[in-house]
Scaffold this motif. Structure first.
Motif, mmCIF file in Angstrom:
data_model
loop_
_atom_site.group_PDB
_atom_site.id
_atom_site.type_symbol
_atom_site.label_atom_id
_atom_site.label_comp_id
_atom_site.label_asym_id
_atom_site.label_seq_id
_atom_site.Cartn_x
_atom_site.Cartn_y
_atom_site.Cartn_z
ATOM 1 N N PRO A 23 30.373 46.539 -21.261
ATOM 2 C CA PRO A 23 29.580 46.177 -20.069
ATOM 3 C C PRO A 23 29.915 44.792 -19.519
ATOM 4 N N SER A 27 33.743 46.914 -17.767
ATOM 5 C CA SER A 27 33.161 47.816 -16.764
ATOM 6 C C SER A 27 33.401 47.281 -15.356
ATOM 7 N N LEU A 29 31.555 47.549 -13.017
ATOM 8 C CA LEU A 29 30.256 47.105 -12.484
ATOM 9 C C LEU A 29 30.043 45.604 -12.681
ATOM 10 N N ARG A 69 23.741 43.964 -10.073
ATOM 11 C CA ARG A 69 23.920 44.514 -11.428
ATOM 12 C C ARG A 69 22.980 43.804 -12.387
ATOM 13 N N LYS A 76 23.021 48.140 -21.180
ATOM 14 C CA LYS A 76 23.576 49.182 -20.300
ATOM 15 C C LYS A 76 23.446 48.721 -18.845
ATOM 16 N N HIS A 78 22.829 48.610 -15.046
ATOM 17 C CA HIS A 78 22.072 49.365 -14.043
ATOM 18 C C HIS A 78 22.332 48.699 -12.701
ATOM 19 N N TYR A 371 21.406 59.121 -10.388
ATOM 20 C CA TYR A 371 22.739 58.965 -10.996
ATOM 21 C C TYR A 371 23.745 59.576 -10.028
ATOM 22 N N ASP A 375 32.611 59.230 -8.774
ATOM 23 C CA ASP A 375 32.976 57.818 -8.566
ATOM 24 C C ASP A 375 32.874 57.518 -7.085
ATOM 25 N N ILE A 383 31.740 52.123 -8.117
ATOM 26 C CA ILE A 383 30.608 52.561 -8.958
ATOM 27 C C ILE A 383 31.065 53.823 -9.673
ATOM 28 N N ASN A 386 27.935 58.640 -12.791
ATOM 29 C CA ASN A 386 26.893 58.565 -13.820
ATOM 30 C C ASN A 386 26.315 57.179 -14.035
ATOM 31 N N THR A 387 26.404 56.339 -13.017
ATOM 32 C CA THR A 387 25.797 55.005 -13.125
ATOM 33 C C THR A 387 24.321 55.110 -12.724
#
Ligand code: HEM
Length: 493
Positions: A23, A27, A29, A69, A76, A78, A371, A375, A383, A386-387
């Motif tokens: 993360p 990631s 994100l 973010r 995790k 979000h 979710y 992509d 993103i 499944n984010t």
């Protein structure tokens, strides 16, 4: 090397990778603006527990913008969404590219089963098309006498509680949920909860479910480690027993409706009877019908009672606003026992402003969770599918660029301001969500809120209790915890 040691090291490496390395360093994100890393285990969850979900999300949006973010439990990532264009994309333009979710999906599945709240894609389209007509305005208008009856019941009980005293300290959050539960029982399924006098079997089971875990942290832990739900512990046993009772009664209600030769005016009767007339491929299945009972119970009860409780609190905090509303009401409800009609309620302009402002400042559902199924890019950021996307209605409702510098304050008169009116749309005022998954019970909730609030404010004056405090606790709706105490006195004209 000892194989247990290898196992422990492998597990540690996996946790380190999932909760820290991926993360924070890998990631995509991580490129989205957001607060610095929080607690290794709890992420930024501690802030949510301390400040309440609505305020915490609003604070993040004010600091970092419309896409932010943050890290939930075990870090995790979000994504907080508070940008109207993204709200439009997700809720209105491409709603079926995003799956609706709840903080604890397993608990939601047990409660809502195959009902509309958990349906996605074609199943949602079919259920929604079938259910829409039952919630049409012509049907909802017929419910007004039941709402008004509920308002008068609340009035009579509080009148008796105050008796000859000048004023009485009342925990308003005790009785309001009972009144709204009785109402949804009657207009939803022609079911008598009678919860102000004694709890029916359904009411008891329902309360056990709602009160199963008052702590958001426990809810989050259940979500994180779904296995906990299978443990034979007290909290789980009570939950599953209650779900069983509710399902049994829901089943009975549906079967009775199917057998009944007459069409009632309650929602379930409307649903069952109109379902029978549809071609097989458009109908709701038996299980879907049964699941709608619990869905309507939860969706229609907690939200409305919470909104009403907040309204009384805000009006107690702002006596001038309360007086202004009462003045509007007394002009129309000339005596204390006046039974308002739909037209009378519908014409009360300031009452409408109080409704909207309550739902804006303290949006009962502070965030909608989705979710993404594929992509995609949002505001230039990748993103991955499944984010978790947290659409914060609360943050949008407190955005100073829309509502002005006093966005955090309760001021119903803003709804009379033409500049604000020109800026407001269903993408920046979304207490009922937006697009094809928006609230089916919106009109019903608005009329119920107005009917009860108008009768009560016509008859009582509310003041804050000095030194009394409460916290905002969010499970699905923002609840005042442990409740709201107010000083209540009778209006003697
Ligand atoms: C102040 C009261 C209420 C508020 C703030 C509220 C809010 C909401 C919101 C935000 C959604 C959208 C959820 C999403 O898109 O993920 C929703 C959906 C829904 N609400 Fe309400 N609601 C209220 C009252 C009611 C009432 C009285 C009923 C009916 C008895 C009801 C029935 C539903 C249903 C069936 C859905 C699912 C709609 C769908 O999936 O197509 N709600 N509500």
């Amino acid at each position: 090397m000892n194989q247990y040691l290898i196992l422990v090291l492998a597990l540690f490496g996996y946790v380190l990778y999932k909760c820290y390395i991926y993360p924070l360093y890998l990631s995509p994100l991580r490129k989205i603006p957001g607060p610095p890393v929080g607690n290794f285990i709890l992420g930024h969850y501690t802030t949510f527990l301390k400040n309440g979900l609505g305020d915490a999300l609003t604070h993040l949006a004010k600091q970092y913008g419309g896409i932010v973010r943050y890290h939930d439990l075990l870090n995790k990532p979000h994504i907080l969404i508070a940008d109207s264009k993204l709200v439009q994309k997700i809720l209105v333009n491409h709603p079926y590219d995003y799956v609706r979710s709840f903080v604890n999906g397993n608990v939601a599945k047990e409660m809502f089963g195959e009902g509309i709240l958990l349906a996605n894609g074609d199943s949602h389209k079919r259920q929604r098309k079938m259910m829409n007509p039952s919630f049409a305005f012509v049907n909802v208008k017929e419910m007004v006498p039941t709402f008004v009856q509920g308002g008068h019941k609340l009035k009579d009980i509080w009148m008796e509680q105050i008796g000859n005293k000048k004023e009485e300290r009342i925990t308003i959050t005790t009785l309001i949920p009972k009144i709204t539960l009785d109402i949804i029982g009657l207009v939803g399924f022609n079911y008598e909860f009678n919860s102000t006098t004694s709890d029916s079997e359904l009411a008891q089971a329902y309360h056990l479910i709602l009160d199963r875990s008052p702590s958001p942290l426990v809810v989050a832990l259940f979500a994180l480690i779904p296995f906990i739900m299978n443990l034979p512990i007290e909290i789980n046993n009570r939950f599953f027993n209650s779900v069983k009772i509710i399902n049994k009664i829901s089943e009975q209600l549906v079967v009775e409706q199917k057998k009944s030769p007459i069409q009632g005016k309650d929602l379930l009767s409307l649903l069952v009877k109109s379902n029978e007339k549809l071609p097989a491929d458009e109908q709701l299945t038996h299980n879907e019908l049964v699941s709608q009972v619990m869905t309507l119970l939860i969706a229609g009860h907690e939200t409305t009672s919470t909104a009403l409780s907040w309204a009384f609190y805000f009006l107690a905090k702002h006596p001038d606003t309360q007086d202004r509303l009462r003045k509007e009401l007394v002009d129309v409800f000339t005596d204390r026992d006046h039974v308002p009609t739909f037209d009378e309620i519908d014409h009360l302009k300031y009452l409408d402003c109080v409704l909207k402002e309550t739902l804006r400042v303290s949006s009962p559902v502070p965030a909608l969770i989705r979710y993404n199924l594929k992509d995609e890019t949002m505001n230039g950021y990748l993103i991955p599918k499944n984010t978790p996307l947290i659409i914060s209605t609360y943050a949008v409702h407190h955005d100073p660029s829309i509502w002005g510098d006093d966005a955090d304050y309760f001021n119903p008169s803003r709804w009379l301001d033409s500049e604000i009116k020109s800026k407001v749309s269903n993408l920046n005022f979304l207490p009922f969500g937006a697009g094809p998954t928006n609230c089916l019970g919106m009109k019903m909730a608005q009329l119920e809120f107005k009917s009860i609030l108008s009768i009560i404010i016509r008859n009582f004056e509310f003041k804050l209790v000095e030194g009394f405090t409460f916290e905002n606790k969010t499970l699905v709706v923002i609840r005042p915890d442990p409740g709201i105490d107010l000083l209540v006195s009778k209006v003697d004209y």
